[in-house]
Design a protein around this motif. Structure first.
Motif, PDB file in Angstrom:
ATOM      1  N   GLY A  87       0.833  -1.187   0.000  1.00  0.00           N
ATOM      2  CA  GLY A  87       0.000   0.000   0.000  1.00  0.00           C
ATOM      3  C   GLY A  87       0.872   1.242   0.000  1.00  0.00           C
ATOM      4  O   GLY A  87       1.682   1.444   0.908  1.00  0.00           O
ATOM      5  N   PHE A  95       0.122  -0.763  -4.632  1.00  0.00           N
ATOM      6  CA  PHE A  95      -1.278  -0.340  -4.672  1.00  0.00           C
ATOM      7  C   PHE A  95      -1.321   1.160  -4.378  1.00  0.00           C
ATOM      8  O   PHE A  95      -1.173   1.593  -3.238  1.00  0.00           O
ATOM      9  CB  PHE A  95      -2.090  -1.150  -3.651  1.00  0.00           C
ATOM     10  CG  PHE A  95      -2.369  -2.561  -4.089  1.00  0.00           C
ATOM     11  CD1 PHE A  95      -3.647  -2.963  -4.428  1.00  0.00           C
ATOM     12  CD2 PHE A  95      -1.331  -3.474  -4.208  1.00  0.00           C
ATOM     13  CE1 PHE A  95      -3.901  -4.254  -4.869  1.00  0.00           C
ATOM     14  CE2 PHE A  95      -1.567  -4.771  -4.647  1.00  0.00           C
ATOM     15  CZ  PHE A  95      -2.858  -5.161  -4.974  1.00  0.00           C
ATOM     16  N   GLU A  96      -1.513   1.935  -5.435  1.00  0.00           N
ATOM     17  CA  GLU A  96      -1.340   3.371  -5.349  1.00  0.00           C
ATOM     18  C   GLU A  96      -2.433   4.073  -4.556  1.00  0.00           C
ATOM     19  O   GLU A  96      -2.255   5.209  -4.116  1.00  0.00           O
ATOM     20  CB  GLU A  96      -1.253   3.967  -6.753  1.00  0.00           C
ATOM     21  CG  GLU A  96      -0.075   3.458  -7.573  1.00  0.00           C
ATOM     22  CD  GLU A  96       1.281   3.815  -6.956  1.00  0.00           C
ATOM     23  OE1 GLU A  96       1.358   4.828  -6.229  1.00  0.00           O
ATOM     24  OE2 GLU A  96       2.253   3.066  -7.199  1.00  0.00           O
ATOM     25  N   HIS A  97      -3.568   3.408  -4.363  1.00  0.00           N
ATOM     26  CA  HIS A  97      -4.684   4.033  -3.655  1.00  0.00           C
ATOM     27  C   HIS A  97      -5.055   3.259  -2.393  1.00  0.00           C
ATOM     28  O   HIS A  97      -6.207   3.301  -1.955  1.00  0.00           O
ATOM     29  CB  HIS A  97      -5.889   4.161  -4.588  1.00  0.00           C
ATOM     30  CG  HIS A  97      -5.606   5.014  -5.783  1.00  0.00           C
ATOM     31  ND1 HIS A  97      -5.360   6.368  -5.705  1.00  0.00           N
ATOM     32  CD2 HIS A  97      -5.482   4.693  -7.101  1.00  0.00           C
ATOM     33  CE1 HIS A  97      -5.123   6.848  -6.899  1.00  0.00           C
ATOM     34  NE2 HIS A  97      -5.176   5.856  -7.774  1.00  0.00           N
ATOM     35  N   SER A  98      -4.086   2.575  -1.821  1.00  0.00           N
ATOM     36  CA  SER A  98      -4.321   1.793  -0.613  1.00  0.00           C
ATOM     37  C   SER A  98      -3.344   2.195   0.481  1.00  0.00           C
ATOM     38  O   SER A  98      -2.234   2.650   0.204  1.00  0.00           O
ATOM     39  CB  SER A  98      -4.154   0.286  -0.886  1.00  0.00           C
ATOM     40  OG  SER A  98      -5.129  -0.197  -1.773  1.00  0.00           O
ATOM     41  N   ALA A 102      -5.336  -3.274   1.404  1.00  0.00           N
ATOM     42  CA  ALA A 102      -5.426  -3.417  -0.047  1.00  0.00           C
ATOM     43  C   ALA A 102      -6.613  -4.267  -0.508  1.00  0.00           C
ATOM     44  O   ALA A 102      -7.282  -3.894  -1.477  1.00  0.00           O
ATOM     45  CB  ALA A 102      -4.121  -3.989  -0.601  1.00  0.00           C
ATOM     46  N   GLU A 120      -9.519  -1.771  -0.008  1.00  0.00           N
ATOM     47  CA  GLU A 120      -9.359  -0.474  -0.652  1.00  0.00           C
ATOM     48  C   GLU A 120      -9.254  -0.593  -2.172  1.00  0.00           C
ATOM     49  O   GLU A 120      -9.740   0.274  -2.903  1.00  0.00           O
ATOM     50  CB  GLU A 120      -8.128   0.232  -0.087  1.00  0.00           C
ATOM     51  CG  GLU A 120      -8.254   0.549   1.406  1.00  0.00           C
ATOM     52  CD  GLU A 120      -7.020   1.217   1.966  1.00  0.00           C
ATOM     53  OE1 GLU A 120      -6.973   2.467   1.937  1.00  0.00           O
ATOM     54  OE2 GLU A 120      -6.098   0.492   2.423  1.00  0.00           O
ATOM     55  N   GLU A 121      -8.603  -1.625  -2.664  1.00  0.00           N
ATOM     56  CA  GLU A 121      -8.502  -1.879  -4.096  1.00  0.00           C
ATOM     57  C   GLU A 121      -8.787  -3.357  -4.363  1.00  0.00           C
ATOM     58  O   GLU A 121      -7.903  -4.134  -4.723  1.00  0.00           O
ATOM     59  CB  GLU A 121      -7.121  -1.482  -4.619  1.00  0.00           C
ATOM     60  CG  GLU A 121      -6.841   0.011  -4.528  1.00  0.00           C
ATOM     61  CD  GLU A 121      -5.493   0.401  -5.098  1.00  0.00           C
ATOM     62  OE1 GLU A 121      -5.354   0.432  -6.338  1.00  0.00           O
ATOM     63  OE2 GLU A 121      -4.579   0.662  -4.292  1.00  0.00           O
ATOM     64  N   ARG A 151      -7.904  -4.920  -8.001  1.00  0.00           N
ATOM     65  CA  ARG A 151      -6.461  -5.100  -8.215  1.00  0.00           C
ATOM     66  C   ARG A 151      -5.925  -6.237  -7.358  1.00  0.00           C
ATOM     67  O   ARG A 151      -5.052  -6.996  -7.798  1.00  0.00           O
ATOM     68  CB  ARG A 151      -5.727  -3.798  -7.912  1.00  0.00           C
ATOM     69  CG  ARG A 151      -4.231  -3.858  -8.139  1.00  0.00           C
ATOM     70  CD  ARG A 151      -3.624  -2.473  -8.260  1.00  0.00           C
ATOM     71  NE  ARG A 151      -2.167  -2.511  -8.209  1.00  0.00           N
ATOM     72  CZ  ARG A 151      -1.380  -2.974  -9.172  1.00  0.00           C
ATOM     73  NH1 ARG A 151      -1.916  -3.461 -10.280  1.00  0.00           N
ATOM     74  NH2 ARG A 151      -0.065  -2.963  -9.042  1.00  0.00           N
ATOM     75  N   THR A 152      -6.442  -6.378  -6.152  1.00  0.00           N
ATOM     76  CA  THR A 152      -6.030  -7.495  -5.302  1.00  0.00           C
ATOM     77  C   THR A 152      -6.378  -8.828  -5.953  1.00  0.00           C
ATOM     78  O   THR A 152      -5.555  -9.754  -6.009  1.00  0.00           O
ATOM     79  CB  THR A 152      -6.693  -7.393  -3.921  1.00  0.00           C
ATOM     80  OG1 THR A 152      -6.291  -6.179  -3.288  1.00  0.00           O
ATOM     81  CG2 THR A 152      -6.301  -8.575  -3.041  1.00  0.00           C
TER      82      THR A 152
END
Length: 373
Positions: free
Chosen positions: A307, A335-338, A342, A345-346, A349-350
Motif C-alpha cells: 500500500g 497499490f497506489e490508492h491503498s 489493499a 481499498e482496491e 487489483r487485489t
C-alpha cells in the motif's frame, strides 16, 4: 497491528455487571441484514464448499471458515492481523470473488473472536507466544492439506499475520505454493519509527498543535517498549492522517461492516475486544524478537501487496527486503490508492494479483486447473 486503537477503545466497553444483576438483552438490529448477506453469499454450486470447522490446534479448539465454489481450486489460508483481530467477520466485503478461484480459509487464531469464545482465557493466556502461533499455523496447514487433498497451500498474511506467515515461509516453505504479504512487517521497530515520523510531519503540516504535542510526548519513539498505550497513541494520528485507510481519517467503514457478517453473532464481536485485551501486551513483550531483515533466502515464491499510503506497517522496508531476497519467484505489487487494507481499498487489483501472480504456482504443482479464456 492494524486495529489496535479501535480494539483498545472497544475494550473499555466491557464493563463488569454487578453480581446478581443481568443486563437486558440487546436488540439485534442487524439480524435481518446479516441474513440477507448470508443468503447472497451462500455457496450453491454442486462442487462448492461452505463449511465451518472446530480444529484442535496446539491443544485448544480453534475455529475456521472454509468457502469456495469449486473444491478443485487451490486452498488459500488467510492469517489475520491484530493480534486477535479476526478477518472472518469482514471477509464478506471482499472475499466473494476470490472464491471463484480459491478455496478460502479464514481462521480465528488463538484468543481471537470465535476461538476466544471456545476456550478458557485463563488457560490460553500462558500460551500466547509467537512460537505457539507459528506452530498452530503449521498444524492448520497440514490439516487443510490432508482434509482437502492438496499438496500445498497458498498462505496470505495480513499485518500481525505476516509475522506468523514469514516464520512459516522460513521454517516450512515446502508446504507453500506461495506466500503473500499484505501490510507486511519486516522489522517492527523500523515500522514504528517511520509511522511516527509520518504522523508528526502530517500533524505539523496540518497545523494541529494538539496532535503535535501528543506525539512529541512519546519521544523518543518507539523506544524499547510499546506497551502501556504508547502504540495506541501513535496509531491514533497515523490513522487520522490516512496511514491506515488511504484518503480517510478513520477506518469506520471497515469496522462497521463487520456487524453485517453472517459468520458472527453480537457475542462473537464482543469477544474480539476481550481477545485483544488478553493478547496485545503479551505479544508486544516479544516484539523485539521479530526481525526478518537478515532473511536472504526463502524456499517458496513471495508476492507482496504494498500500500503506497500504508504507515501502519510502511511498505518501503518491504520493497527493499523483497528486492534483495533470493526466492523461486518474487513480485512487488504496488497499490497506489491503498494504505493498510489493499483487499478492501482496491479489491479488483487485489483479485487480479492473486489470480495472475499467485494461482499459477498452485496450478503448476497440480492443485488447481488452468483458467479458461
Amino acid at each position: 497491528m492494524a486495529r489496535l486503537l479501535w480494539l483498545f477503545v472497544s475494550a473499555l466497553l466491557l464493563v463488569p455487571v454487578c453480581a446478581g444483576a443481568r443486563p437486558p438483552p440487546r436488540p439485534d438490529a442487524d439480524a435481518e441484514a446479516r441474513a440477507i448477506v448470508g443468503e447472497w453469499q451462500r455457496i450453491v454450486t454442486p462442487s462448492g464448499i461452505q463449511e465451518r470447522h472446530v480444529v484442535r490446534l496446539g491443544g485448544i479448539d480453534q475455529v475456521i471458515s472454509v468457502r469456495g465454489r469449486d473444491r478443485s481450486n487451490p486452498v488459500l489460508l488467510y492469517l489475520h492481523g491484530g493480534p486477535a483481530a479476526p478477518m472472518m467477520p469482514a471477509a464478506w466485503t471482499f472475499q466473494t470473488p476470490w472464491e471463484d478461484f480459491f478455496t478460502v480459509v479464514q481462521w480465528d487464531q488463538r484468543a481471537a473472536g470465535r476461538t476466544m469464545r471456545a476456550n478458557d482465557p485463563a488457560a490460553v493466556a500462558p500460551t500466547l507466544t509467537i512460537d505457539r502461533y507459528v506452530s498452530d499455523a503449521i498444524e492448520l496447514v497440514d490439516w487443510l492439506r490432508a482434509t482437502y487433498g492438496k499438496r500445498k497451500v497458498v498462505l496470505v498474511g495480513h499485518s500481525w499475520g505476516t509475522v506468523i506467515g514469514m516464520r512459516v515461509l522460513v521454517e516450512a516453505p515446502e508446504r507453500l505454493h506461495a506466500y503473500v504479504g499484505i501490510g507486511q512487517i519486516i522489522h517492527p521497530w523500523t515500522d514504528e519509527a517511520l509511522g511516527y515520523a509520518y504522523a508528526l510531519e502530517a500533524a505539523r503540516a496540518d497545523g494541529n498543535a494538539g496532535a503535535v504535542r501528543e506525539l512529541e510526548t512519546l519521544a523518543p519513539y518507539p523506544g524499547t517498549d510499546l506497551r502501556g498505550g504508547r502504540i495506541d497513541a501513535q496509531r491514533k494520528w497515523v490513522i487520522r492522517y490516512g496511514g491506515h485507510s488511504a484518503y480517510r481519517p478513520d477506518s469506520d467503514y471497515y469496522f462497521r461492516a463487520q456487524r453485517l457478517s453472517p459468520e458472527y453473532t453480537p457475542e462473537d464481536h464482543r469477544a474480539i475486544a476481550a481477545g485483544s485485551a488478553l493478547t496485545l501486551d503479551r505479544i508486544l513483550a516479544q516484539w523485539d524478537t521479530v526481525d526478518f531483515r537478515g532473511v536472504r533466502r526463502v524456499g517458496a515464491p513471495v508476492v507482496m501487496l504494498l500500500g503506497r499510503h500504508d504507515y501502519t506497517t510502511p511498505s518501503q522496508p518491504v520493497a527493499d527486503w523483497l528486492a534483495a531476497v533470493d526466492a523461486p519467484a518474487a513480485h512487488a505489487a504496488w497499490f497506489e490508492h491503498s494504505a493498510h487494507f489493499a483487499p478492501i481499498e482496491e479489491p479488483g487489483r487485489t483479485l487480479l494479483t492473486l489470480v495472475r501472480r499467485v494461482r499459477p504456482f498452485a496450478v503448476a504443482a497440480g492443485d488447481g486447473a488452468p483458467l479458461e479464456d
